[in-house]
Design a protein around this motif. Structure first.
Motif, short mmCIF file in Angstrom:
data_model
loop_
_atom_site.label_atom_id
_atom_site.label_comp_id
_atom_site.label_asym_id
_atom_site.label_seq_id
_atom_site.Cartn_x
_atom_site.Cartn_y
_atom_site.Cartn_z
N GLY A 247 0.82 -1.20 0.00
CA GLY A 247 0.00 0.00 0.00
C GLY A 247 0.85 1.24 0.00
N ILE A 248 0.23 2.36 -0.34
CA ILE A 248 0.90 3.66 -0.37
C ILE A 248 0.01 4.66 0.36
CG2 ILE A 248 1.78 5.53 -1.84
CD1 ILE A 248 2.22 3.41 -4.03
N ALA A 249 0.56 5.32 1.38
CA ALA A 249 -0.23 6.27 2.18
C ALA A 249 0.72 7.02 3.11
CB ALA A 249 -1.30 5.55 3.00
N GLN A 258 4.44 7.34 2.04
CA GLN A 258 5.23 6.14 2.30
C GLN A 258 4.65 4.96 1.53
OE1 GLN A 258 5.04 6.16 6.70
NE2 GLN A 258 7.26 6.39 6.66
N ALA A 259 5.53 4.06 1.17
CA ALA A 259 5.12 2.78 0.59
C ALA A 259 5.41 1.68 1.60
CB ALA A 259 5.87 2.51 -0.71
N LEU A 270 8.62 -0.28 5.61
CA LEU A 270 8.08 1.02 5.21
C LEU A 270 9.19 1.84 4.56
CD1 LEU A 270 5.81 2.23 8.16
CD2 LEU A 270 5.13 1.10 6.05
N TRP A 271 8.82 2.55 3.47
CA TRP A 271 9.77 3.38 2.73
C TRP A 271 9.18 4.78 2.57
CZ3 TRP A 271 14.11 0.60 1.46
CH2 TRP A 271 13.98 -0.80 1.43
N THR A 272 9.96 5.80 2.86
CA THR A 272 9.54 7.17 2.61
C THR A 272 9.96 7.56 1.19
OG1 THR A 272 9.75 7.72 4.95
CG2 THR A 272 9.71 9.56 3.40
N LEU A 273 8.99 8.07 0.42
CA LEU A 273 9.22 8.32 -1.00
C LEU A 273 9.48 9.80 -1.26
CD1 LEU A 273 6.29 6.17 -2.48
CD2 LEU A 273 8.65 5.45 -2.02
N LEU A 296 -2.95 -6.68 -1.18
CA LEU A 296 -2.95 -6.44 0.25
C LEU A 296 -3.64 -5.09 0.46
CD1 LEU A 296 0.65 -7.67 1.09
CD2 LEU A 296 -1.49 -8.94 1.21
N ALA A 297 -4.02 -4.79 1.70
CA ALA A 297 -4.96 -3.69 1.88
C ALA A 297 -4.45 -2.61 2.83
CB ALA A 297 -6.29 -4.23 2.40
N VAL A 298 -4.99 -1.40 2.62
CA VAL A 298 -4.84 -0.29 3.55
C VAL A 298 -6.24 0.13 3.96
CG1 VAL A 298 -4.03 2.06 3.89
CG2 VAL A 298 -2.70 0.49 2.47
N ALA A 299 -6.53 0.05 5.26
CA ALA A 299 -7.84 0.43 5.78
C ALA A 299 -7.75 1.82 6.41
CB ALA A 299 -8.32 -0.58 6.82
N THR A 300 -8.74 2.67 6.15
CA THR A 300 -8.78 4.00 6.75
C THR A 300 -9.69 3.95 7.96
OG1 THR A 300 -8.47 5.00 4.58
CG2 THR A 300 -9.25 6.43 6.33
N LEU A 301 -9.08 3.89 9.13
CA LEU A 301 -9.82 3.77 10.38
C LEU A 301 -9.67 5.05 11.18
CD1 LEU A 301 -8.75 0.10 11.10
CD2 LEU A 301 -10.94 0.88 10.21
#
Length: 372
Positions: A247-249, A258-259, A270-273, A296-301
């Motif tokens: 994910g990217i967020a 970050q990726a 985690l990578w800072t872009l 794979l997922a990124v959830a916005t909670l």
């Protein structure tokens, strides 16, 4: 102490202790347990696509089903999305929508699925690969080749961009500019979907690479103002290839993009872009990338974006946050290992995680509690 006081002291101490226990128990009592439900599907699922996929957008724009919410795409580089997930197998398919906090199943025929997913792999693309798409810009892997260990790979990333054209009454083909970008050096592209993103005011691409027999990494492909598409940043080779982009967020809440990647060896990184560099930020072990090019997922909670990842060697998923430190906030046991992907419907307290299991079933998880 008087006799009367001595008589009351044990009762007072008891009430104080009971009050302390109740206060201590309140946070635990208020924390709802995640709910898990297996969807009733008349076929074994072998593929799962989430809202940020061509399949979902195709369903929402095809008129096949009435989809509330339509599609969304902000700027070029932000991948289009639709509020649905799509699953299919050899014997059928279904569109999954979220209504009133519950995931609803709408069956569609296998032929419809094939039509909706045909554009995922353009002509000339690496067989079985998926393209990234945002408005007039698309990118996909081409140039079938082999990595150093003999596994399938691609020699170049092909980028296509529809060009503006003057309004005319004569039908004319839309002009398209096409370029190919090699991974650079001895590297080749891993057979994993590239990702479109925005850094600053420019669209860019992030793609996974293979370097040698036992190392992989990431490259950032940019088009500086007035220039051509090229690799502008790369990671050092990482052990345990390939590295799948999870994910990217802005995972850390720092204002920087970050990726997150998960390697075949189970390492979350985690990578800072930045346009000219990719910097390692945090890492943890014990996760699984899932099968092939599954999502794979990124959830916005409530606390911001969280990664949703399979746990290595266990039938569980983990919700991982990077606020402050990289840590697991929650683990959810499942009836079978997650394998064919994890996607997200909804956000906040209404978030539902759709998980493709290794036995062909699909589980729906309500991570913040409630009926899935």
């Amino acid at each position: 102490m008087t006799a009367a006081n001595r008589g009351r002291a044990p009762g007072l101490r008891g009430r104080t202790l009971l009050a302390g226990l109740l206060v201590g128990a309140l946070p635990l009592a208020a924390r709802a347990e995640p709910g898990v439900r297996i969807l009733d599907l008349p076929f074994q699922v072998r593929a799962l696509r989430g809202p940020r996929s061509e399949a979902a957008v195709s369903v929402a724009t095809s008129g096949l089903l009435p989809i509330a919410g339509g599609t969304a795409s902000q700027q070029v580089g932000d991948e289009e999305s639709a509020p649905v997930a799509v699953v299919w197998g050899e014997d059928g398919g279904a569109v999954l929508t979220l209504s009133g906090g519950s995931v609803t199943v709408r069956p569609i025929g296998r032929e419809a699925v094939e039509g909706l997913t045909a554009a995922e792999t353009p002509r000339g693309a690496l067989p079985g690969s998926r393209r990234a798409l945002s408005g007039p810009l698309s990118a996909y892997l081409t140039g079938r080749t082999r990595a150093a260990d003999g596994s399938e790979a691609a020699s170049v990333l092909t980028i296509r961009e529809r060009q503006p054209m003057a309004v005319s009454t004569d039908p004319k083909p839309v002009p398209v500019a096409t370029v190919t970008v090699p991974a650079g050096g001895e590297a080749v592209f891993a057979p994993l979907r590239p990702r479109l993103l925005r850094l600053g005011d420019r669209p860019m691409l992030l793609a996974a690479t293979r370097s040698g027999a036992d190392a992989g990494g990431l490259v950032l492909v940019d088009r500086p103002a007035g220039g051509a598409w090229t690799v502008t940043a790369r990671t050092a080779p990482q052990p345990g290839p390939p590295v799948k982009i999870a994910g990217i967020a802005d995972f850390a809440g720092s204002g920087q993009t970050q990726a997150a990647t998960v390697s075949a060896a189970g390492r979350l990184q985690l990578w800072t872009l930045q346009p000219d560099r990719i910097e390692p930020a945090a890492a943890a072990d014990g996760y699984a990338p899932g099968a092939g090019d599954s999502d794979l997922a990124v959830a916005t909670l409530a606390g911001g974006p969280e990664l949703v990842l399979p746990v290595a060697g266990k039938p569980e998923i983990a919700l991982v946050t990077a606020k402050g430190t990289l840590r697991e906030r929650l683990r959810v046991p499942l009836p079978a290992p997650p394998e064919t992907g994890i996607v997200v419907l909804g956000e906040g307290g209404a978030t539902r995680l759709v998980v493709g299991l290794a036995d062909g079933r699909v589980a729906v998880v309500a991570p913040e509690g409630g009926t899935p």
